[in-house]
Scaffold this motif. Structure first.
Motif, PDB file in Angstrom:
ATOM      1  N   LEU A 133       0.786  -1.324  -0.040  1.00 41.87           N
ATOM      2  CA  LEU A 133      -0.058   0.168  -0.174  1.00 41.87           C
ATOM      3  C   LEU A 133       0.923   1.293   0.019  1.00 41.87           C
ATOM      4  O   LEU A 133       2.026   1.329   0.775  1.00 41.87           O
ATOM      5  N   VAL A 134       0.386   2.250  -0.568  1.00 40.50           N
ATOM      6  CA  VAL A 134       1.079   3.562  -0.830  1.00 40.50           C
ATOM      7  C   VAL A 134       0.188   4.780  -0.747  1.00 40.50           C
ATOM      8  O   VAL A 134      -0.810   4.792  -1.475  1.00 40.50           O
ATOM      9  N   ALA A 135       0.317   5.724   0.204  1.00 41.64           N
ATOM     10  CA  ALA A 135      -0.452   6.811   0.256  1.00 41.64           C
ATOM     11  C   ALA A 135       0.220   8.125   0.882  1.00 41.64           C
ATOM     12  O   ALA A 135       1.233   7.863   1.630  1.00 41.64           O
ATOM     13  N   PRO A 136      -0.112   9.233   0.724  1.00 41.93           N
ATOM     14  CA  PRO A 136       0.552  10.238   1.309  1.00 41.93           C
ATOM     15  C   PRO A 136       0.382  10.370   2.705  1.00 41.93           C
ATOM     16  O   PRO A 136      -0.650   9.797   3.232  1.00 41.93           O
ATOM     17  N   ASN A 137       1.336  11.053   3.491  1.00 44.87           N
ATOM     18  CA  ASN A 137       1.345  11.082   4.909  1.00 44.87           C
ATOM     19  C   ASN A 137       0.561  12.283   5.363  1.00 44.87           C
ATOM     20  O   ASN A 137       1.240  13.241   5.817  1.00 44.87           O
ATOM     21  N   TYR A 138      -0.831  12.287   5.333  1.00 49.97           N
ATOM     22  CA  TYR A 138      -1.721  13.243   5.615  1.00 49.97           C
ATOM     23  C   TYR A 138      -2.904  12.394   6.178  1.00 49.97           C
ATOM     24  O   TYR A 138      -2.990  11.314   5.636  1.00 49.97           O
ATOM     25  N   ASN A 175      -3.020 -10.286   2.934  1.00 50.05           N
ATOM     26  CA  ASN A 175      -1.921  -9.906   3.593  1.00 50.05           C
ATOM     27  C   ASN A 175      -1.189  -8.808   3.100  1.00 50.05           C
ATOM     28  O   ASN A 175      -0.928  -8.538   2.113  1.00 50.05           O
ATOM     29  N   VAL A 176      -1.344  -7.663   3.811  1.00 46.36           N
ATOM     30  CA  VAL A 176      -0.516  -6.318   3.505  1.00 46.36           C
ATOM     31  C   VAL A 176       0.947  -6.572   3.813  1.00 46.36           C
ATOM     32  O   VAL A 176       1.399  -6.422   5.095  1.00 46.36           O
ATOM     33  N   VAL A 177       1.968  -6.643   2.810  1.00 48.74           N
ATOM     34  CA  VAL A 177       3.037  -6.929   3.143  1.00 48.74           C
ATOM     35  C   VAL A 177       4.064  -5.673   3.391  1.00 48.74           C
ATOM     36  O   VAL A 177       5.002  -5.887   3.723  1.00 48.74           O
ATOM     37  N   GLY A 178       3.361  -4.430   3.206  1.00 47.03           N
ATOM     38  CA  GLY A 178       4.138  -3.233   3.296  1.00 47.03           C
ATOM     39  C   GLY A 178       3.213  -1.903   3.169  1.00 47.03           C
ATOM     40  O   GLY A 178       2.549  -2.071   2.515  1.00 47.03           O
ATOM     41  N   GLU A 179       3.713  -0.953   3.575  1.00 47.39           N
ATOM     42  CA  GLU A 179       2.912   0.339   3.620  1.00 47.39           C
ATOM     43  C   GLU A 179       3.976   1.540   3.390  1.00 47.39           C
ATOM     44  O   GLU A 179       4.972   1.565   4.206  1.00 47.39           O
ATOM     45  N   SER A 180       3.827   2.354   2.645  1.00 49.02           N
ATOM     46  CA  SER A 180       4.549   3.514   2.553  1.00 49.02           C
ATOM     47  C   SER A 180       3.699   4.860   2.603  1.00 49.02           C
ATOM     48  O   SER A 180       2.752   4.770   1.865  1.00 49.02           O
ATOM     49  N   SER A 220      11.555   0.309  -4.884  1.00 51.64           N
ATOM     50  CA  SER A 220      12.409  -0.463  -4.429  1.00 51.64           C
ATOM     51  C   SER A 220      11.798  -1.303  -3.590  1.00 51.64           C
ATOM     52  O   SER A 220      12.089  -2.478  -3.206  1.00 51.64           O
ATOM     53  N   GLN A 221      11.464  -0.521  -2.505  1.00 51.69           N
ATOM     54  CA  GLN A 221      10.498  -1.362  -1.485  1.00 51.69           C
ATOM     55  C   GLN A 221       9.430  -2.586  -1.808  1.00 51.69           C
ATOM     56  O   GLN A 221       9.437  -3.613  -1.197  1.00 51.69           O
ATOM     57  N   PRO A 232       4.862  -8.373  -3.841  1.00 51.67           N
ATOM     58  CA  PRO A 232       3.265  -8.418  -3.461  1.00 51.67           C
ATOM     59  C   PRO A 232       2.562  -9.043  -4.716  1.00 51.67           C
ATOM     60  O   PRO A 232       3.233  -8.984  -5.888  1.00 51.67           O
ATOM     61  N   ASP A 233       1.317  -9.520  -4.638  1.00 53.75           N
ATOM     62  CA  ASP A 233       0.476  -9.776  -5.862  1.00 53.75           C
ATOM     63  C   ASP A 233       0.220  -8.663  -6.445  1.00 53.75           C
ATOM     64  O   ASP A 233      -0.166  -8.818  -7.868  1.00 53.75           O
TER      65      ASP A 233
END
Length: 391
Positions: free
Chosen positions: A165-170, A187-192, A206-207, A213-214
């Protein structure tokens, strides 16, 4: 003679009242983001709203309408100053235009203190849908979680096992991913959470590659979405790890992204190809006037103006009677570009959400097409916490 005099006096009073209603000016503050990388969103909001006003001859609901446009610069402190100025100096009765939730939360206080109705064409913070719901605040788009919840539900149903998952920090970024996870049980394998207006996503990509992930789910608006999608395609990951998103690829960003968007999927409550008479007319008229395809931001703002027009007509334009106008907002009927429109008990809409795919046509043009309905008559998850105060 006495009866005749009384009759004439009554007619005169009625005429004066009618003239007074005609002379009344509805003053609306349109506070939106018009500078910085996300300015195109504000342009769509402004143009969509102004188109609806123009279509009614400058008279929403039959009442002369003045729209005062201000730029919040995507800064909550600026939003407070401008909302206060609009309410106290410009004497607006309605505030609209706000796109971002942090700006909406800041602008709400001066609006409520000055008894100004706040009609949000985009921002839908969870606080205002739940425990802090307000009789002064109405959202015409969604609660922030919902478009992301829709995509979470789609990926869950599709059997996707692992997602990054990727979303802005607000606020809205965090609510977006919370909404996604409320419907997706894999399974959420990572968040940025990149910073607002970040344009280089080499680290995030890169992450993602390392997490394997699928699929990925992305919520990045404006220039952020343009750069991320291009960089993701350049990394040759679209076919390997499919990209799903909301508000990352839309009518605003697609011309700048181009072929890099092909093969990606989006969730939204609206698309230009929806086969509804009101929507077909809106898209055609908008393109003819402004020379570009409207986005959901323009459509939502257009709907906001049409809601205001219907409520003004229903209430007789008497905005001094706050309770009557609030009731009119909740019950007014209008032809929405997204289909049937109705408010839930927390002044947030009940609506449908669609799965869109970005494709390349035979003529080489890239466009979004509506594939199916993901959620029907969806209600947000916070309405049960709302105890709406009375005016």
């Amino acid at each position: 003679m006495k009866l005749a005099s009384l009759f004439k006096a009554g007619v005169a009073a009625a005429l004066l009242a009618g003239l007074g209603a005609q002379a009344q000016e509805i003053r609306i503050g349109l506070l939106t983001t018009l500078t910085g990388p996300l300015a195109p969103l504000g342009q769509h909001v402004r143009d969509g709203f102004n188109l609806a006003v123009e279509e009614e001859g400058g008279k929403l609901g039959g009442f002369a309408t003045k729209v005062i446009v201000e730029d919040d610069q995507l800064r909550p402190d600026v939003a407070v100053q401008l909302a206060t100025k609009l309410a106290e100096r410009d004497k607006i009765q309605i505030l609209t235009g706000v796109i971002f939730s942090n700006v909406a939360m800041a602008a709400l206080k001066p609006a409520v203190e000055n008894k100004v109705f706040f009609i949000s064409p985009n921002a839908g913070p969870s606080q205002l849908a739940g425990k802090q719901c307000s009789p002064w605040f109405y959202a015409t788009a969604w609660q922030n979680d919902q478009p992301h919840e829709a995509m979470g539900a789609h990926l869950q149903a599709a059997g996707v096992k692992k997602v990054y998952l990727v979303a802005p920090n607000y606020n809205a970024g965090k609510e977006a991913l919370r909404g996604f996870k409320s419907a997706y049980k894999g399974n959420v394998v990572g968040e940025s959470y990149p910073g607002m207006n970040q344009l280089d996503f080499a680290a995030e990509i890169s992450q993602i590659r390392a997490a394997k992930p699928d699929a990925i789910y992305v919520f990045l608006s404006g220039g952020m979405g343009v750069n991320f999608t291009k960089q993701y395609a350049q990394a040759k990951l679209v076919s390997e790890i499919p990209m799903y998103s909301a508000f990352t690829i839309d009518a605003i960003t697609l011309p700048a992204i181009g072929d890099a968007a092909v093969g990606t999927f989006q969730s939204n409550l609206w698309n230009a190809d929806l086969k509804l008479p009101a929507n077909e007319k809106f898209v055609q008229t908008f393109q003819k006037k402004f020379g570009y395809l409207p986005s959901n931001y323009a459509a939502q703002s257009y709907d906001s103006a049409r809601l205001i027009a219907a409520a003004l007509k229903l209430s007789g334009g008497q905005l001094t009677d706050k309770k009557a106008f609030a009731n009119a907002l909740r019950t007014a009927k209008f032809d929405s570009v997204r289909g049937p429109f109705a408010f839930n008990t927390n002044n947030f809409p009940i609506g449908d959400f669609y799965l869109l795919e970005t494709v390349k046509r035979a003529d080489g043009k890239v466009e979004q097409v509506t594939r199916k309905t993901i959620l029907s008559n969806a209600r947000d998850n916070y309405a049960g916490e709302c105890r709406m105060a009375t005016l």
